[in-house]
Scaffold this motif. Structure first.
Motif, PDB file in Angstrom:
ATOM      1  N   VAL A 141      -5.381  -6.930 -46.365  1.00 46.83           N
ATOM      2  CA  VAL A 141      -6.661  -7.509 -46.794  1.00 46.83           C
ATOM      3  C   VAL A 141      -7.736  -7.154 -45.782  1.00 46.83           C
ATOM      4  CG1 VAL A 141      -7.905  -9.668 -47.064  1.00 46.83           C
ATOM      5  CG2 VAL A 141      -5.710  -9.365 -48.155  1.00 46.83           C
ATOM      6  N   TRP A 196     -13.141 -18.408 -51.701  1.00 46.70           N
ATOM      7  CA  TRP A 196     -11.845 -18.280 -51.028  1.00 46.70           C
ATOM      8  C   TRP A 196     -10.802 -19.188 -51.653  1.00 46.70           C
ATOM      9  CZ3 TRP A 196     -10.437 -14.213 -48.647  1.00 46.70           C
ATOM     10  CH2 TRP A 196     -11.390 -13.416 -48.003  1.00 46.70           C
ATOM     11  N   SER A 210      -8.905 -17.387 -54.172  1.00 47.35           N
ATOM     12  CA  SER A 210      -8.107 -16.239 -53.732  1.00 47.35           C
ATOM     13  C   SER A 210      -6.670 -16.682 -53.519  1.00 47.35           C
ATOM     14  CB  SER A 210      -8.659 -15.668 -52.419  1.00 47.35           C
ATOM     15  OG  SER A 210     -10.008 -15.276 -52.586  1.00 47.35           O
ATOM     16  N   THR A 267      -8.329 -11.426 -54.098  1.00 47.76           N
ATOM     17  CA  THR A 267      -9.227 -11.836 -53.016  1.00 47.76           C
ATOM     18  C   THR A 267     -10.641 -11.874 -53.572  1.00 47.76           C
ATOM     19  OG1 THR A 267      -7.787 -10.569 -51.555  1.00 47.76           O
ATOM     20  CG2 THR A 267      -9.815 -11.431 -50.600  1.00 47.76           C
TER      21      THR A 267
END
Ligand SMILES: *[C@@H]1O[C@H](CO)[C@@H](O)[C@H](O)[C@H]1NC(C)=O
Ligand SMILES: *[C@@H]1O[C@H](CO)[C@@H](O)[C@H](O)[C@H]1NC(C)=O
Length: 272
Positions: free
Chosen positions: A78, A153, A156, A148
Motif C-alpha cells: 500500500v 479510511w 478501506s 484502499t
C-alpha cells in the motif's frame, strides 16, 4: 523479556482490530471450492464511495503462507502504491499482486491477464470480485482483496479468500519394491502426483486370479501400499491399483513374476 511480551501483545491486538475493521468494510466469501477447468468467482464487495486515490488490489499467496505474513506485505505494498510504483514492484516471495486498479487505471500483473476478469469493470461501485476463467490446480491458495480509499479510511480494508481447486487423481504410478522370491515379502506401491481431495487407493487382482492366502497381505488405502507376505506361486499375476476421489479415478497395474529363490542364492553360495 517483559518488553518483548508487551510488543507481542500489542501486535496481536493490532492484528485483531485490523481484521475486525476489515470485515466491516470489505466482505468476501471466505472459502471457495471449484473443479479444475471451471470458472472460479472470488467474491469481494466493499462499502465505501470510491473517490480520489481509490485503489483495489488483488494478491495471491501460495498455500502454507501464514496470513499475517501476507498482511505485513500488504502494508508495504500500500505504501508503494501511494508512490505510484509500477505494479510489478509490488511482488514478493510470499505474496504476488495480480490485479491493481489505481487512479482509474487497471493493471494486470504476471500471467494473470486473460486468465482473470473483473466481475465489474471499472470496480468502483462496490463490487471488487474477480473471476478466474479456467481454474488450475496451481491457483489453489489464499487471495487477498484489498480496497484502499484515502478519503474514507474506515471504508478501506481487506478480505481473505481461501480457494481450493479440486481435481481428479492423475494416472498413478505403480511400483514393486523388494525381490519376489518364494517366502519373501514385497510391497506394491501406488501414487498419484495430483488429486484433490487426496485420492484413496485400492488394489485388485485379475477377476479370475486365485484368492491370496488369508493374512498374507496388508493394504493401506491412504498411502496406496499393498504388502504381500510370504510369497508363493499363488501370488503371481497382475495387480491393479485404482486411485479415486470425489471427482474421478485413474488406475495403473504391476505384474508380479515369481523368481526362484534357489537359483539366485546358489550364485551367492558359490562365493563361499
Ligand atoms: C483452505 O482450505 C483448505 C480446504 O478446506 C484447508 O485445508 C486449508 O487449511 C485452508 N487454508 C487456510 C489458510 O485456511
Ligand atoms: C509361508 O508359506 C508356506 C506355504 O507357501 C508355509 O508352509 C509357511 O509356513 C509360511 N511361513 C510363514 C512364516 O508364514
Amino acid at each position: 523479556m517483559a518488553y518483548g511480551h508487551i510488543v507481542l501483545t500489542a501486535c496481536i491486538l493490532f492484528q485483531y482490530f485490523d481484521v475486525v475493521r476489515s470485515w466491516q468494510a470489505v466482505v468476501v466469501k471466505p472459502s471457495v471450492f471449484v473443479r479444475s477447468g471451471s470458472s472460479a468467482e472470488l467474491t469481494c464487495t466493499y462499502d465505501t464511495h470510491a473517490s480520489e486515490g481509490f485503489t483495489l488490489e488483488w494478491r495471491y499467496t501460495a498455500p502454507g503462507t501464514p496470513a499475517f505474513q501476507a498482511k505485513r506485505v500488504r502494508r508495504t505494498a500500500v505504501f508503494r502504491v501511494s508512490y505510484n510504483k509500477p505494479p510489478h514492484l509490488l511482488t514478493s516471495m510470499s505474496c504476488l499482486t495480480q490485479v491493481l486498479y489505481y487512479n482509474g487505471r487497471l493493471y494486470w500483473v504476471n500471467s494473470w491477464e486473460g486468465r482473470m476478469a473483473l466481475v465489474q469493470n471499472p470496480p468502483v461501485s462496490g463490487v471488487a470480485s474477480v473471476r478466474i476463467i479456467s481454474a488450475e490446480t496451481s491457483d489453489t491458495g489464499l487471495y487477498i482483496c484489498e480496497v484502499t480509499n484515502p478519503n474514507d479510511w474506515s471504508g478501506s480494508g481487506q478480505g481473505l479468500i481461501n480457494l481450493t481447486v479440486l481435481t481428479p487423481p492423475s494416472v498413478p504410478v505403480c511400483q514393486l519394491q523388494g525381490n519376489p522370491y518364494t517366502g519373501n515379502d514385497v510391497t506394491l506401491s501406488c501414487h498419484s502426483s495430483h488429486g484433490l481431495p487426496t485420492p484413496i487407493y485400492s488394489w485388485h487382482r485379475e477377476p479370475n486370479a486365485a484368492p491370496l492366502p488369508p493374512d498374507s497381505f496388508i493394504e493401506d488405502q491412504r498411502t496406496g501400499s499393498l504388502m504381500l507376505h510370504n510369497l508363493s506361486e499363488a501370488f503371481a499375476g497382475t495387480y491393479t491399483c485404482k486411485a479415486s476421489n470425489e471427482l474421478g479415478q485413474a488406475a495403473c497395474s504391476v505384474t508380479l513374476r515369481m523368481t526362484c529363490e534357489y537359483n539366485t542364492h546358489s550364485s551367492n553360495i558359490a562365493e563361499y
